[in-house]
Design a protein around this motif. Structure first.
Motif, PDB file in Angstrom:
ATOM      1  N   ALA A  49       0.796  -1.281  -0.071  1.00  0.00           N
ATOM      2  CA  ALA A  49       0.009   0.057   0.099  1.00  0.00           C
ATOM      3  C   ALA A  49       0.836   1.373  -0.133  1.00  0.00           C
ATOM      4  CB  ALA A  49      -1.004   0.010   1.235  1.00  0.00           C
ATOM      5  N   THR A  50       1.963   1.353   0.804  1.00  0.00           N
ATOM      6  CA  THR A  50       2.881   2.303   0.715  1.00  0.00           C
ATOM      7  C   THR A  50       3.738   2.497  -0.583  1.00  0.00           C
ATOM      8  OG1 THR A  50       3.465   1.777   3.136  1.00  0.00           O
ATOM      9  CG2 THR A  50       4.844   3.310   2.021  1.00  0.00           C
ATOM     10  N   LEU A  51       3.819   1.685  -1.113  1.00  0.00           N
ATOM     11  CA  LEU A  51       4.708   1.361  -2.421  1.00  0.00           C
ATOM     12  C   LEU A  51       3.728   2.247  -3.391  1.00  0.00           C
ATOM     13  CD1 LEU A  51       7.110   0.919  -4.462  1.00  0.00           C
ATOM     14  CD2 LEU A  51       6.013  -1.399  -4.669  1.00  0.00           C
ATOM     15  N   THR A  52       2.720   1.683  -3.598  1.00  0.00           N
ATOM     16  CA  THR A  52       1.817   2.206  -4.809  1.00  0.00           C
ATOM     17  C   THR A  52       1.251   3.370  -4.398  1.00  0.00           C
ATOM     18  OG1 THR A  52      -0.228   0.816  -3.659  1.00  0.00           O
ATOM     19  CG2 THR A  52       1.254  -0.150  -5.397  1.00  0.00           C
ATOM     20  N   MET A  53       1.021   3.820  -3.054  1.00  0.00           N
ATOM     21  CA  MET A  53       0.475   5.114  -2.965  1.00  0.00           C
ATOM     22  C   MET A  53       1.484   6.251  -3.184  1.00  0.00           C
ATOM     23  SD  MET A  53      -1.352   7.444  -1.638  1.00  0.00           S
ATOM     24  CE  MET A  53      -2.818   6.580  -1.212  1.00  0.00           C
ATOM     25  N   ILE A  54       2.823   5.969  -2.908  1.00  0.00           N
ATOM     26  CA  ILE A  54       3.816   6.812  -3.363  1.00  0.00           C
ATOM     27  C   ILE A  54       4.153   7.069  -4.636  1.00  0.00           C
ATOM     28  CG2 ILE A  54       6.322   7.316  -2.969  1.00  0.00           C
ATOM     29  CD1 ILE A  54       4.770   7.585  -0.410  1.00  0.00           C
ATOM     30  N   CYS A  55       3.951   5.956  -5.509  1.00  0.00           N
ATOM     31  CA  CYS A  55       3.899   6.221  -6.870  1.00  0.00           C
ATOM     32  C   CYS A  55       2.757   7.027  -7.472  1.00  0.00           C
ATOM     33  CB  CYS A  55       4.113   4.563  -7.482  1.00  0.00           C
ATOM     34  SG  CYS A  55       5.565   3.844  -6.937  1.00  0.00           S
ATOM     35  N   TRP A  56       1.720   6.846  -6.920  1.00  0.00           N
ATOM     36  CA  TRP A  56       0.545   7.246  -7.495  1.00  0.00           C
ATOM     37  C   TRP A  56       0.499   9.016  -7.173  1.00  0.00           C
ATOM     38  CZ3 TRP A  56      -3.395   9.578  -4.245  1.00  0.00           C
ATOM     39  CH2 TRP A  56      -4.310  10.355  -5.117  1.00  0.00           C
ATOM     40  N   LEU A  57       1.261   9.204  -6.053  1.00  0.00           N
ATOM     41  CA  LEU A  57       1.432  10.714  -5.461  1.00  0.00           C
ATOM     42  C   LEU A  57       2.775  11.314  -6.549  1.00  0.00           C
ATOM     43  CD1 LEU A  57       1.363  10.369  -1.692  1.00  0.00           C
ATOM     44  CD2 LEU A  57      -0.513  11.257  -3.186  1.00  0.00           C
ATOM     45  N   LEU A  58       3.397  10.372  -6.747  1.00  0.00           N
ATOM     46  CA  LEU A  58       4.581  11.096  -7.807  1.00  0.00           C
ATOM     47  C   LEU A  58       3.992  11.309  -9.187  1.00  0.00           C
ATOM     48  CD1 LEU A  58       7.429   8.845  -6.685  1.00  0.00           C
ATOM     49  CD2 LEU A  58       7.206  11.358  -6.397  1.00  0.00           C
ATOM     50  N   ASP A  59       3.084  10.055  -9.625  1.00  0.00           N
ATOM     51  CA  ASP A  59       2.571  10.193 -10.882  1.00  0.00           C
ATOM     52  C   ASP A  59       1.626  11.385 -11.153  1.00  0.00           C
ATOM     53  OD1 ASP A  59       4.174   8.206 -11.730  1.00  0.00           O
ATOM     54  OD2 ASP A  59       2.236   6.601 -11.546  1.00  0.00           O
ATOM     55  N   THR A  60       0.977  11.785  -9.927  1.00  0.00           N
ATOM     56  CA  THR A  60       0.079  12.523 -10.379  1.00  0.00           C
ATOM     57  C   THR A  60       0.504  14.289  -9.668  1.00  0.00           C
ATOM     58  OG1 THR A  60      -0.953  12.340  -7.995  1.00  0.00           O
ATOM     59  CG2 THR A  60      -1.911  11.270  -9.821  1.00  0.00           C
ATOM     60  N   GLY A  61       1.510  14.290  -9.574  1.00  0.00           N
ATOM     61  CA  GLY A  61       2.365  15.601  -9.127  1.00  0.00           C
ATOM     62  C   GLY A  61       2.180  15.949  -7.711  1.00  0.00           C
ATOM     63  N   LYS A  62       1.527  15.247  -6.927  1.00  0.00           N
ATOM     64  CA  LYS A  62       0.927  15.615  -5.349  1.00  0.00           C
ATOM     65  C   LYS A  62       2.319  15.836  -4.573  1.00  0.00           C
ATOM     66  CE  LYS A  62      -3.570  13.835  -5.701  1.00  0.00           C
ATOM     67  NZ  LYS A  62      -4.378  14.904  -6.076  1.00  0.00           N
ATOM     68  N   ILE A  63       3.292  15.119  -4.893  1.00  0.00           N
ATOM     69  CA  ILE A  63       4.472  15.216  -4.272  1.00  0.00           C
ATOM     70  C   ILE A  63       5.693  15.392  -5.445  1.00  0.00           C
ATOM     71  CG2 ILE A  63       3.692  14.111  -2.114  1.00  0.00           C
ATOM     72  CD1 ILE A  63       5.332  11.507  -2.929  1.00  0.00           C
ATOM     73  N   THR A  64       6.582  16.020  -4.672  1.00  0.00           N
ATOM     74  CA  THR A  64       7.919  16.300  -5.859  1.00  0.00           C
ATOM     75  C   THR A  64       8.924  14.907  -5.895  1.00  0.00           C
ATOM     76  OG1 THR A  64       7.889  18.626  -4.883  1.00  0.00           O
ATOM     77  CG2 THR A  64       9.881  17.962  -6.170  1.00  0.00           C
ATOM     78  N   ARG A  65       8.944  14.690  -7.233  1.00  0.00           N
ATOM     79  CA  ARG A  65       9.853  13.484  -7.446  1.00  0.00           C
ATOM     80  C   ARG A  65      11.468  13.741  -6.995  1.00  0.00           C
ATOM     81  NH1 ARG A  65       8.833   9.243 -10.487  1.00  0.00           N
ATOM     82  NH2 ARG A  65       6.779  10.353 -11.257  1.00  0.00           N
ATOM     83  N   PRO A  66      12.223  12.709  -6.471  1.00  0.00           N
ATOM     84  CA  PRO A  66      13.247  12.912  -5.877  1.00  0.00           C
ATOM     85  C   PRO A  66      14.323  12.927  -6.879  1.00  0.00           C
ATOM     86  CG  PRO A  66      12.643  10.767  -5.385  1.00  0.00           C
ATOM     87  CD  PRO A  66      11.507  11.478  -6.002  1.00  0.00           C
ATOM     88  N   LYS A  67      15.737  13.033  -6.974  1.00  0.00           N
ATOM     89  CA  LYS A  67      16.402  12.903  -7.846  1.00  0.00           C
ATOM     90  C   LYS A  67      16.883  11.413  -8.191  1.00  0.00           C
ATOM     91  CE  LYS A  67      19.739  16.512  -7.055  1.00  0.00           C
ATOM     92  NZ  LYS A  67      21.039  17.107  -6.709  1.00  0.00           N
ATOM     93  N   THR A  68      16.571  10.480  -7.346  1.00  0.00           N
ATOM     94  CA  THR A  68      16.708   8.858  -7.516  1.00  0.00           C
ATOM     95  C   THR A  68      15.462   8.430  -6.596  1.00  0.00           C
ATOM     96  OG1 THR A  68      18.248   8.332  -5.880  1.00  0.00           O
ATOM     97  CG2 THR A  68      18.998   8.971  -8.258  1.00  0.00           C
ATOM     98  N   LEU A  69      14.992   7.259  -7.078  1.00  0.00           N
ATOM     99  CA  LEU A  69      13.952   6.504  -6.389  1.00  0.00           C
ATOM    100  C   LEU A  69      14.379   5.151  -6.655  1.00  0.00           C
ATOM    101  CD1 LEU A  69      11.548   6.057  -4.507  1.00  0.00           C
ATOM    102  CD2 LEU A  69       9.990   5.977  -6.657  1.00  0.00           C
ATOM    103  N   THR A  70      14.655   4.271  -5.463  1.00  0.00           N
ATOM    104  CA  THR A  70      15.143   2.782  -5.631  1.00  0.00           C
ATOM    105  C   THR A  70      14.201   1.942  -4.616  1.00  0.00           C
ATOM    106  OG1 THR A  70      17.293   3.230  -5.816  1.00  0.00           O
ATOM    107  CG2 THR A  70      16.914   0.960  -5.622  1.00  0.00           C
TER     108      THR A  70
END
Length: 408
Positions: A49-70
């Protein structure tokens, strides 16, 4: 005069949209302070749930994307089939988004099946030999983080799926900020130092942005929201079903290894088997009894007498039980492979996914270690089996002779 109530008060329950908003606030507060993010993912309900929620927030621009995500996937090789299969599908979906995924496994000789059946170490137990969690999950993850840190400058924010649940928040058994590293209430449990990470202090911070989520919100997200195109089109429904979905209780919504030797009951597997789609995995019920059988004296060696340590003292348990005999290891290997074959034979007939308890590489290594007559450190293999009747030796060196003497 009215009194304003907190969303953490016992009389008011967090709604789904409120939970998501608090997660957004958490990520907005701490995400931008780190150039590099990592997500610790086990394949279970909370971390998925955490993983997919964070990815959705990134995809929709609700949070700022970091330089790298692993994304670090902890592959213990012991997970329940629905979780392992869903994890494979989600990893493909992550790669389609150009998100780096690192599969973290223990070294071959330290994997669960190889360690037991190849090296002869007895199955773990809750009393004196609980070696599994650190060896197949924690240590490999720490090593993966060390390697990742070697390739970047600065620190990394590790996002985890730690979740306290509604009752713990309502009863204030944990305060979501507690003044820990300056976090604000409702912003998740942020720590500037990763707890218990040997040699990693100062370069890793952790954040649990779903700390406040109720378990029903986790089910709602995995089963209804995340699979929808608007929220990422993720393969998460099978994960919710594996736990029992909406019918699962907060305290019982736990899974672990297939046939976990540390659990009293096989609740997770039985929940899975109640689903007709996974009923073909019924042979897996034979794994837990096998681990219990391997603890029996006739399958193990034991020390014959007063074993002296390097300092000259006598070991606390001079006739302690030890590793598995070669015969026991081969017997157990055959049993596990038979269980795997039975599941996969049914899977092929029904057109269902196959499972892997022991893959070809692991089987070859197990047989090689047995052929090399491998024993754990401190054992030579010439010790008697555990069911051998002999005089009792105490820690002070005293000997209690057999009551009726040895049989001639």
């Amino acid at each position: 005069m009215s009194t304003q109530t907190s969303i953490f008060d016992g009389g008011q329950r967090l709604q789904m949209t409120e939970s998501i908003e608090l997660t957004v606030q958490s990520m907005q507060a701490y995400g931008p302070t780190h150039d590099h993010w990592g997500i610790a993912w086990s394949g279970g309900k909370d971390s998925t749930a955490t993983l997919t929620m964070i990815c959705w927030l990134l995809d929709t621009g609700k949070i700022t994307r970091p330089k790298t995500l692993t994304v670090f996937y902890a592959d213990t090789r012991q997970e329940l089939a629905p979780l392992a299969i869903s994890a494979e599908r989600i990893m493909d979906e992550l790669r389609d988004r150009n998100i780096a995924v690192e599969v973290v496994r223990a070294p071959l000789d330290k994997r669960f099946m190889v360690y037991i059946l190849g090296r002869g170490v007895p199955p773990p137990n809750n009393n004196t030999l609980r070696w599994c969690t650190r060896q197949i999950k924690i240590d490999p993850m720490e090593e993966a983080l060390r390697q990742r840190l070697d390739g970047i400058e600065g620190s990394i924010l590790m996002i985890t799926g730690v979740r306290q649940g509604e009752s713990a928040i309502r009863d204030r058994r944990i305060e979501m900020s507690c003044g820990k590293d300056g976090a604000e209430c409702g912003q998740g449990w942020y720590q500037q130092v990763l707890p218990n990470a040997r040699g990693l202090r100062g370069r890793i911070a952790t954040l649990a942005p779903l700390l406040h989520w109720r378990v029903c919100h986790v089910w709602e997200w995995l089963k209804h929201w995340a699979p929808e195109a608007d929220f990422g089109d993720w393969s998460t429904r099978a994960i919710a079903d594996a736990y029992g979905g909406d019918e699962a209780e907060e305290l019982n919504a736990r899974t672990g290894c297939v046939g976990c030797p540390l659990a009293q009951e096989e609740k997770a597997l039985e929940t899975v088997l109640r689903n007709s789609q996974w009923s073909y995995l019924a042979p897996l019920r034979g794994i837990k009894p096998l681990w219990r059988e391997l603890r029996e004296p006739q399958h193990r060696l034991k020390k014959a007498g007063a074993e002296r340590l390097k300092d000259g003292s006598i070991a606390k348990n001079p006739q302690r039980m030890g590793p598995l005999t070669f015969e026991a290891r081969l017997m157990a290997l055959d049993r596990v492979l038979a269980i795997q074959f039975a599941c996969n034979d049914a899977a092929r007939v029904q057109g269902r996914p196959e499972i892997s308890l022991i893959d070809a590489e692991e089987e070859a290594r197990i047989r090689e270690l047995i052929a090399l007559q491998t024993w754990p450190q401190g054992w030579d293999g010439d010790e008697p089996t555990g069911d051998t009747v002999m005089e009792t030796v105490y820690q002070n060196g005293a000997v209690q002779p057999l009551l009726f003497g040895k049989e001639s």
